[in-house]
Scaffold this motif. Structure first.
Motif, PDB file in Angstrom:
ATOM      1  N   PRO A  30       0.336  -1.190  -0.320  1.00 14.84           N
ATOM      2  CA  PRO A  30      -0.342  -0.068   0.167  1.00 14.84           C
ATOM      3  C   PRO A  30       1.020   1.135   0.119  1.00 14.84           C
ATOM      4  CG  PRO A  30      -0.004  -0.774   2.241  1.00 14.84           C
ATOM      5  CD  PRO A  30       0.697  -1.809   1.625  1.00 14.84           C
ATOM      6  N   VAL A  31       1.008   2.155  -0.826  1.00 18.18           N
ATOM      7  CA  VAL A  31       1.488   3.147  -0.821  1.00 18.18           C
ATOM      8  C   VAL A  31       0.054   3.819  -1.281  1.00 18.18           C
ATOM      9  CG1 VAL A  31       3.138   5.143  -2.224  1.00 18.18           C
ATOM     10  CG2 VAL A  31       2.936   2.058  -2.581  1.00 18.18           C
ATOM     11  N   ASP A  32      -0.360   4.612   0.534  1.00 13.14           N
ATOM     12  CA  ASP A  32      -1.455   5.152   0.426  1.00 13.14           C
ATOM     13  C   ASP A  32      -1.451   6.685   1.663  1.00 13.14           C
ATOM     14  OD1 ASP A  32      -0.992   3.886   2.460  1.00 13.14           O
ATOM     15  OD2 ASP A  32      -2.906   2.500   1.838  1.00 13.14           O
ATOM     16  N   GLY A  33      -0.091   7.174   1.758  1.00 12.25           N
ATOM     17  CA  GLY A  33      -0.342   7.854   2.908  1.00 12.25           C
ATOM     18  C   GLY A  33      -0.793   7.958   3.920  1.00 12.25           C
ATOM     19  N   GLY A  34      -1.124   6.832   4.222  1.00 11.38           N
ATOM     20  CA  GLY A  34      -1.613   6.089   5.743  1.00 11.38           C
ATOM     21  C   GLY A  34      -3.634   6.181   5.288  1.00 11.38           C
ATOM     22  N   PHE A  35      -3.711   6.359   4.463  1.00 10.15           N
ATOM     23  CA  PHE A  35      -5.288   6.385   3.082  1.00 10.15           C
ATOM     24  C   PHE A  35      -5.531   4.790   4.617  1.00 10.15           C
ATOM     25  CE2 PHE A  35      -9.120   4.355   1.503  1.00 10.15           C
ATOM     26  CZ  PHE A  35      -9.026   6.213   0.905  1.00 10.15           C
ATOM     27  N   SER A  36      -5.346   3.472   4.186  1.00 12.19           N
ATOM     28  CA  SER A  36      -5.713   1.951   4.815  1.00 12.19           C
ATOM     29  C   SER A  36      -5.713   2.159   6.059  1.00 12.19           C
ATOM     30  CB  SER A  36      -5.257   0.726   3.992  1.00 12.19           C
ATOM     31  OG  SER A  36      -3.591   1.693   4.038  1.00 12.19           O
ATOM     32  N   VAL A  37      -4.950   3.072   6.940  1.00  9.09           N
ATOM     33  CA  VAL A  37      -5.245   2.526   8.514  1.00  9.09           C
ATOM     34  C   VAL A  37      -6.530   3.142   8.619  1.00  9.09           C
ATOM     35  CG1 VAL A  37      -2.348   2.559   8.699  1.00  9.09           C
ATOM     36  CG2 VAL A  37      -3.701   4.650   9.020  1.00  9.09           C
ATOM     37  N   LEU A  38      -7.034   3.690   8.219  1.00  7.44           N
ATOM     38  CA  LEU A  38      -8.056   4.716   8.843  1.00  7.44           C
ATOM     39  C   LEU A  38      -9.461   3.613   8.979  1.00  7.44           C
ATOM     40  CD1 LEU A  38      -7.681   8.112   7.403  1.00  7.44           C
ATOM     41  CD2 LEU A  38      -6.750   7.437   9.568  1.00  7.44           C
ATOM     42  N   GLY A  39     -10.206   3.384   9.870  1.00  7.55           N
ATOM     43  CA  GLY A  39     -11.177   3.392   9.558  1.00  7.55           C
ATOM     44  C   GLY A  39     -12.845   4.140   9.555  1.00  7.55           C
ATOM     45  N   PRO A  40     -13.810   2.766   9.653  1.00  8.71           N
ATOM     46  CA  PRO A  40     -15.222   4.143   9.588  1.00  8.71           C
ATOM     47  C   PRO A  40     -14.667   5.365  10.131  1.00  8.71           C
ATOM     48  CG  PRO A  40     -15.504   1.769   9.631  1.00  8.71           C
ATOM     49  CD  PRO A  40     -14.216   1.725   9.907  1.00  8.71           C
ATOM     50  N   ASP A  41     -14.371   5.973  11.561  1.00 12.99           N
ATOM     51  CA  ASP A  41     -13.950   6.420  12.248  1.00 12.99           C
ATOM     52  C   ASP A  41     -12.912   7.646  11.855  1.00 12.99           C
ATOM     53  OD1 ASP A  41     -11.591   5.475  12.690  1.00 12.99           O
ATOM     54  OD2 ASP A  41     -12.028   5.007  15.339  1.00 12.99           O
ATOM     55  N   GLN A  42     -12.441   7.355  10.585  1.00 10.67           N
ATOM     56  CA  GLN A  42     -11.332   7.784  10.401  1.00 10.67           C
ATOM     57  C   GLN A  42      -9.966   8.338  11.045  1.00 10.67           C
ATOM     58  OE1 GLN A  42     -13.038  11.994   8.798  1.00 10.67           O
ATOM     59  NE2 GLN A  42     -13.684  10.411   6.491  1.00 10.67           N
ATOM     60  N   GLY A  43      -9.737   7.801  12.032  1.00  8.72           N
ATOM     61  CA  GLY A  43      -8.831   7.318  13.045  1.00  8.72           C
ATOM     62  C   GLY A  43      -8.806   8.605  13.844  1.00  8.72           C
ATOM     63  N   ARG A  44     -10.186   8.576  14.080  1.00  6.86           N
ATOM     64  CA  ARG A  44     -10.763   9.426  15.587  1.00  6.86           C
ATOM     65  C   ARG A  44     -11.815   8.718  16.075  1.00  6.86           C
ATOM     66  NH1 ARG A  44     -12.139  15.217  12.536  1.00  6.86           N
ATOM     67  NH2 ARG A  44     -10.022  15.280  11.782  1.00  6.86           N
ATOM     68  N   SER A  45     -11.311   9.341  18.355  1.00  9.44           N
ATOM     69  CA  SER A  45     -11.701   8.347  18.592  1.00  9.44           C
ATOM     70  C   SER A  45     -13.486   8.774  18.983  1.00  9.44           C
ATOM     71  CB  SER A  45     -11.851   8.977  20.115  1.00  9.44           C
ATOM     72  OG  SER A  45     -12.018  10.581  20.420  1.00  9.44           O
ATOM     73  N   PRO A  46     -14.218   7.922  19.631  1.00 11.90           N
ATOM     74  CA  PRO A  46     -15.355   7.779  19.921  1.00 11.90           C
ATOM     75  C   PRO A  46     -16.143   9.800  20.476  1.00 11.90           C
ATOM     76  CG  PRO A  46     -14.986   5.893  20.346  1.00 11.90           C
ATOM     77  CD  PRO A  46     -14.025   6.400  19.872  1.00 11.90           C
ATOM     78  N   ARG A  47     -15.568  10.353  21.648  1.00 10.91           N
ATOM     79  CA  ARG A  47     -15.355  10.894  22.396  1.00 10.91           C
ATOM     80  C   ARG A  47     -15.232  12.000  20.733  1.00 10.91           C
ATOM     81  NH1 ARG A  47     -15.031  13.013  27.481  1.00 10.91           N
ATOM     82  NH2 ARG A  47     -13.838  10.676  27.699  1.00 10.91           N
ATOM     83  N   HIS A  48     -14.361  12.083  20.498  1.00  9.00           N
ATOM     84  CA  HIS A  48     -14.213  13.398  19.126  1.00  9.00           C
ATOM     85  C   HIS A  48     -15.781  13.232  18.438  1.00  9.00           C
ATOM     86  CE1 HIS A  48     -13.104  15.234  15.339  1.00  9.00           C
ATOM     87  NE2 HIS A  48     -14.019  14.956  14.424  1.00  9.00           N
ATOM     88  N   TRP A  49     -16.463  12.097  17.984  1.00  7.74           N
ATOM     89  CA  TRP A  49     -17.286  13.058  17.401  1.00  7.74           C
ATOM     90  C   TRP A  49     -19.119  12.775  17.961  1.00  7.74           C
ATOM     91  CZ3 TRP A  49     -17.189  12.184  12.710  1.00  7.74           C
ATOM     92  CH2 TRP A  49     -15.890  11.994  11.863  1.00  7.74           C
ATOM     93  N   PHE A  50     -18.379  12.268  19.488  1.00  6.49           N
ATOM     94  CA  PHE A  50     -20.082  12.772  20.142  1.00  6.49           C
ATOM     95  C   PHE A  50     -19.758  14.105  20.913  1.00  6.49           C
ATOM     96  CE2 PHE A  50     -20.378   8.384  21.206  1.00  6.49           C
ATOM     97  CZ  PHE A  50     -22.085   8.252  21.133  1.00  6.49           C
ATOM     98  N   GLU A  51     -18.464  14.828  21.069  1.00  2.00           N
ATOM     99  CA  GLU A  51     -18.156  16.423  20.079  1.00  2.00           C
ATOM    100  C   GLU A  51     -18.313  17.135  20.122  1.00  2.00           C
ATOM    101  OE1 GLU A  51     -14.463  16.750  22.323  1.00  2.00           O
ATOM    102  OE2 GLU A  51     -14.262  16.467  24.049  1.00  2.00           O
ATOM    103  N   ALA A  52     -18.280  16.799  18.429  1.00  6.92           N
ATOM    104  CA  ALA A  52     -18.352  17.295  17.164  1.00  6.92           C
ATOM    105  C   ALA A  52     -19.956  17.607  16.919  1.00  6.92           C
ATOM    106  CB  ALA A  52     -18.347  16.496  15.754  1.00  6.92           C
ATOM    107  N   TRP A  53     -20.252  16.191  17.166  1.00  6.25           N
ATOM    108  CA  TRP A  53     -22.416  15.985  17.183  1.00  6.25           C
ATOM    109  C   TRP A  53     -22.891  16.727  18.323  1.00  6.25           C
ATOM    110  CZ3 TRP A  53     -26.118  15.834  20.179  1.00  6.25           C
ATOM    111  CH2 TRP A  53     -26.953  15.759  19.873  1.00  6.25           C
ATOM    112  N   ALA A  54     -21.752  17.351  19.447  1.00 10.30           N
ATOM    113  CA  ALA A  54     -22.481  18.527  20.230  1.00 10.30           C
ATOM    114  C   ALA A  54     -22.533  20.253  19.628  1.00 10.30           C
ATOM    115  CB  ALA A  54     -22.308  17.957  21.572  1.00 10.30           C
ATOM    116  N   GLN A  55     -21.347  20.096  19.102  1.00 15.49           N
ATOM    117  CA  GLN A  55     -21.085  21.325  18.728  1.00 15.49           C
ATOM    118  C   GLN A  55     -22.039  21.797  17.719  1.00 15.49           C
ATOM    119  OE1 GLN A  55     -16.811  21.467  17.295  1.00 15.49           O
ATOM    120  NE2 GLN A  55     -16.555  21.101  19.932  1.00 15.49           N
ATOM    121  N   ARG A  56     -22.218  20.715  16.536  1.00 17.12           N
ATOM    122  CA  ARG A  56     -23.547  20.950  15.556  1.00 17.12           C
ATOM    123  C   ARG A  56     -24.820  20.672  16.007  1.00 17.12           C
ATOM    124  NH1 ARG A  56     -20.720  16.660  13.318  1.00 17.12           N
ATOM    125  NH2 ARG A  56     -22.311  15.016  13.770  1.00 17.12           N
TER     126      ARG A  56
END
Length: 274
Positions: A245-271
């Motif tokens: 894989p020559v992909d700049g790390g693309f393939s190591v990211l999961g559906p959460d884009q490499g961020r913790s659940p806390r990030h997504w809950f905080e982002a939802w709260a901000q929106r």
């Protein structure tokens, strides 16, 4: 990015499909600069001749206008390499069709895409490997697109997923002959397709690409070409049947884009604040 021609491929003969422009041209240039005699195969006559001039400035090459969906033209490709040099050492199956209408794709479009992206690669590997000796290498160009689901596309991802499997099967079958088979899988690169979507702006492409590539940008064809150089060199002599894989790390990211659940809950709260 400057080409690194430190790999020594003097005396080697390489065939690269889809080499008229873009990634195929970058791969052909890298192989030629490393000392290989390169047979570029492509449909773009004018682009192919322009790329051929670049290759001849650093080494020796030949351009063949050919349609890889035609077995007779594949035979002509193999025979030309043999007539010119007497051998074949490297095959890079790079030619690709990007036509894709997802679920709405017709049977004819399915057949055309798989013919270019998968079947023709398999047939050319069959024909070229018959003349390869110990140390021969086949590189099938894959893609991160063959590893993940994506809405609106079906043909391209399916063909690239099949390429990964084809590489494994060919690697096992050709190993007794001393022929290695590998896949090189890029993520987004600064290619004609990306250039079109980014309206010609590399800055825009990098800004969009940074969202899905941990290294913060899209890749270059030269960077992918360097991985191909490594794969065909003696430095990779104990590698076969695997994907690089020559992909700049693309393939190591999961559906959460490499961020913790806390990030997504905080982002939802901000929106939804206020």
């Amino acid at each position: 990015m400057e080409q690194d021609f430190s790999v020594n491929l003097q005396g080697k003969v390489a065939i690269v499909t889809g080499a008229s422009q873009g990634l195929g041209a970058d791969i052909a240039l890298a192989l030629c600069g490393a000392g290989a005699w390169v047979l570029m195969v492509g449909l773009g006559q004018e682009q192919g001749q322009a790329t051929l001039a670049r290759l001849n400035a650093v080494g020796r090459a030949h351009f063949l206008h050919a349609d890889i969906r035609d077995d007779a033209q594949l035979d002509a490709c193999v025979q030309l390499a043999l007539e010119q040099t007497g051998r074949i050492d490297i095959l890079v199956n790079n030619a690709c069709s990007y036509g894709d209408q997802g679920l709405a794709s017709s049977r004819a479009l399915w057949h055309e895409t798989l013919d270019v992206n998968l079947v023709s690669s398999a047939i050319l590997a069959q024909k070229a490997s018959a003349y390869m000796g110990q140390g021969g290498v086949i590189i099938n160009m894959g893609s991160t697109g063959g590893k993940f689901g994506v809405a609106g596309r079906a043909l391209y991802p399916a063909s690239k997923a099949a390429i990964l499997q084809l590489t494994k099967s060919l690697a096992v079958e050709l190993a007794p002959a001393g022929i290695r088979v590998l896949t090189v899988s890029p993520a987004w690169t600064w290619s004609p397709a990306t250039q079109s979507m980014a309206a010609g702006s590399r800055e825009r492409a990098d800004q969009v690409g940074a969202q899905v590539h941990p290294l913060g940008r899209v890749g270059s064809g030269q960077e992918v070409a360097q991985a191909v150089l490594f794969a065909v060199s003696g430095a990779a002599s104990w590698m076969t049947g695997v994907d690089l894989p020559v992909d700049g790390g693309f393939s190591v990211l999961g559906p959460d884009q490499g961020r913790s659940p806390r990030h997504w809950f905080e982002a939802w709260a901000q929106r939804h604040a206020g």
